[in-house]
Motif scaffolding. Structure first.
Motif, PDB file in Angstrom:
ATOM      1  N   LEU A 128       0.829  -1.206   0.000  1.00 18.09           N
ATOM      2  CA  LEU A 128       0.000   0.000   0.000  1.00 18.09           C
ATOM      3  C   LEU A 128       0.867   1.260   0.000  1.00 18.09           C
ATOM      4  CD1 LEU A 128      -2.807  -1.137   2.454  1.00 18.09           C
ATOM      5  CD2 LEU A 128      -3.042  -0.706  -0.002  1.00 18.09           C
ATOM      6  N   HIS A 144      -7.285   3.359  -6.004  1.00 21.63           N
ATOM      7  CA  HIS A 144      -8.520   2.673  -5.633  1.00 21.63           C
ATOM      8  C   HIS A 144      -8.279   1.174  -5.637  1.00 21.63           C
ATOM      9  CE1 HIS A 144     -10.537   6.552  -6.711  1.00 21.63           C
ATOM     10  NE2 HIS A 144      -9.521   6.567  -7.564  1.00 21.63           N
ATOM     11  N   PHE A 156      -5.285  -1.480   5.531  1.00 21.56           N
ATOM     12  CA  PHE A 156      -5.481  -0.095   5.116  1.00 21.56           C
ATOM     13  C   PHE A 156      -5.503   0.826   6.336  1.00 21.56           C
ATOM     14  CE2 PHE A 156      -7.433  -2.702   1.828  1.00 21.56           C
ATOM     15  CZ  PHE A 156      -6.989  -2.109   0.658  1.00 21.56           C
ATOM     16  N   TRP A 160      -7.000   5.717   3.746  1.00 26.62           N
ATOM     17  CA  TRP A 160      -7.718   5.005   2.692  1.00 26.62           C
ATOM     18  C   TRP A 160      -9.212   5.022   3.024  1.00 26.62           C
ATOM     19  CZ3 TRP A 160      -5.869   2.668  -1.804  1.00 26.62           C
ATOM     20  CH2 TRP A 160      -4.477   2.659  -1.965  1.00 26.62           C
ATOM     21  N   ARG A 337     -11.581   0.489  -1.253  1.00 25.44           N
ATOM     22  CA  ARG A 337     -10.786   1.496  -0.541  1.00 25.44           C
ATOM     23  C   ARG A 337     -10.233   2.506  -1.543  1.00 25.44           C
ATOM     24  NH1 ARG A 337     -10.228   1.526   5.278  1.00 25.44           N
ATOM     25  NH2 ARG A 337     -11.014  -0.505   5.948  1.00 25.44           N
ATOM     26  N   HIS A 338     -10.068   3.766  -1.064  1.00 25.82           N
ATOM     27  CA  HIS A 338      -9.726   4.853  -1.972  1.00 25.82           C
ATOM     28  C   HIS A 338      -8.769   5.828  -1.273  1.00 25.82           C
ATOM     29  CE1 HIS A 338     -13.182   3.448  -4.371  1.00 25.82           C
ATOM     30  NE2 HIS A 338     -13.677   3.178  -3.174  1.00 25.82           N
ATOM     31  N   TRP A 339      -7.628   6.069  -1.915  1.00 23.21           N
ATOM     32  CA  TRP A 339      -6.649   7.015  -1.406  1.00 23.21           C
ATOM     33  C   TRP A 339      -6.657   8.237  -2.311  1.00 23.21           C
ATOM     34  CZ3 TRP A 339      -2.313   9.724  -2.830  1.00 23.21           C
ATOM     35  CH2 TRP A 339      -1.554  10.287  -1.789  1.00 23.21           C
ATOM     36  N   ARG A 346      -9.879  14.730   0.003  1.00 19.36           N
ATOM     37  CA  ARG A 346      -9.924  13.520   0.823  1.00 19.36           C
ATOM     38  C   ARG A 346     -10.901  13.697   1.981  1.00 19.36           C
ATOM     39  NH1 ARG A 346      -4.405  12.049   3.347  1.00 19.36           N
ATOM     40  NH2 ARG A 346      -3.816  12.190   1.149  1.00 19.36           N
TER      41      ARG A 346
END
Length: 379
Positions: A128, A144, A156, A160, A337-339, A346
């Motif tokens: 990650l 993503h 995560f 995330w 999950r999304h960074w 964010r």
């Protein structure tokens, strides 16, 4: 002295030996296998103009591959099934670019399963960090990871963002030996409806053949691909999977490719393409004639029958479709999950995800109230 971990972003899975890649997972999910992913690349299923460019993030210790995630540089959100169009629009309204982004997922396949391929949590977290580093170095908006396994949640960190959604999945229950046992657990209305649907198909003289990849003839594969093309043409969508890709699956995943082929007077009439995992059947594509009950029989009842015969525990028939509820597929939570690189976006999207999660929870509760199973027998 142990060599340090080195992240590498690869433009093709062909740069990794199949044995190295497949040593990172338990081989129970065919979609993360080297054979499946390499077949997509080799046989014309991924094209830059469709928004899919391989960018597999990997971790190496010398010549040893220690972690990997199937990844793609995306210029649009086509074929993802985790809808972020509202996010792209928000970026555009603020004069920023949402695309390109990086996606860790299985192209065109909203199936749950492992995404962070590694043997321990430390390597998953390292993977990650490598993804975030790649996104920052490449100037991308975001990263993503879609439809990842429940056991990967712990890898995560809070940066995330978590999204949830609902799919309809079938789960075998204790005591279900055959289709009759499955029907016996349902309320009278749904049980009668399914029997009527199956009877219509039988009265039309339609018979089914179930063939695995190593049993499929060239004509079987050609027919299945034709049904697939027909469905995409009816919906005005561009078909991504090629006939050479189906042949590749039959050769490299011979017992995991499963075709349900409907025939009438010896002629192919409809078909469903599935992949079999360790304990799960995954329904992917269907096509065929518009006859009463044929879609439900081909896509759902044949698959349930197969799971009961073969001892499989779950059947994931694909994304969406509330009509699946009345046929024994109950709501199941799926996750992504999304960074997000921009800190302000964010935070805004964190609040958005929280609201969405509450809405999804209410939706799932409402669906449970319409379970087709008799009170006390509900799975």
């Amino acid at each position: 002295m142990t060599p340090a971990l080195e992240p590498r972003v690869l433009p093709s899975i062909a740069l990794v030996e199949a044995a190295q890649w497949d040593a990172l997972h338990d081989r129970c999910n065919p979609f993360v296998s080297h054979a499946f992913l390499a077949g997509l690349e080799r046989h014309g299923c991924l094209r830059p103009e469709w928004g899919w460019q391989p960018r597999h993030v990997t971790l190496w210790r010398g010549d040893e591959l220690v972690a990997a995630v199937p990844g793609y540089l995306k210029e649009n959100s086509h074929g993802e099934f985790v809808f972020d169009h509202a996010w792209a629009n928000a970026y555009a309204r603020h004069g920023q670019e949402y695309f390109p982004k990086w996606l860790g997922a299985i192209p065109y396949s909203p199936v749950t399963g492992p995404r962070l391929l590694a043997h321990d949590e430390a390597d998953r977290r390292g993977l990650l960090r490598a993804i975030v580093g790649y996104v920052q170095d490449a100037g991308l908006s975001s990263a993503h990871v879609n439809f990842h396994g429940v056991d990967e949640d712990v890898a995560f960190d809070a940066d995330w963002l978590r999204r949830v959604d609902v799919q309809f999945q079938w789960r075998r229950q204790p005591g279900w030996r055959d289709f009759g046992d499955f029907l016996a657990a349902m309320d009278h209305k749904r049980r009668k409806n399914i029997r009527q649907e199956r009877a219509r198909v039988a009265r039309a003289g339609i018979r089914f053949r179930v063939v695995h990849g190593d049993e499929a003839s060239a004509d079987d594969l050609r027919a299945m691909h034709g049904f697939y093309l027909q469905t995409f043409a009816e919906y005005g969508n561009a078909p991504a999977l090629t006939l050479p890709f189906l042949r590749h699956l039959a050769q490299t995943l011979p017992r995991q490719l499963v075709l349900f082929l409907a025939e009438q007077d010896g002629e192919p009439l409809a078909g469903a393409l599935c992949l079999r995992g360790g304990d799960t059947l995954y329904g992917r594509y269907w096509g065929g004639a518009a006859l009463p009950g044929l879609h439900f029989e081909t896509c759902y009842y044949q698959g349930i029958d197969y799971c009961l015969r073969e001892g499989l525990q779950r059947f994931e028939p694909g994304a969406q479709g509330e009509h699946k509820l009345a046929r024994g597929f109950l709501p199941a939570e799926v996750r992504s999950r999304h960074w997000i690189a921009d800190p302000q976006f964010r935070q805004a999207l964190r609040d958005w995800c929280a609201r969405e999660a509450r809405d999804v929870a209410r939706y799932a509760q409402a669906l449970q109230r319409h379970s087709p199973f008799r009170s006390g027998d509900e799975p």
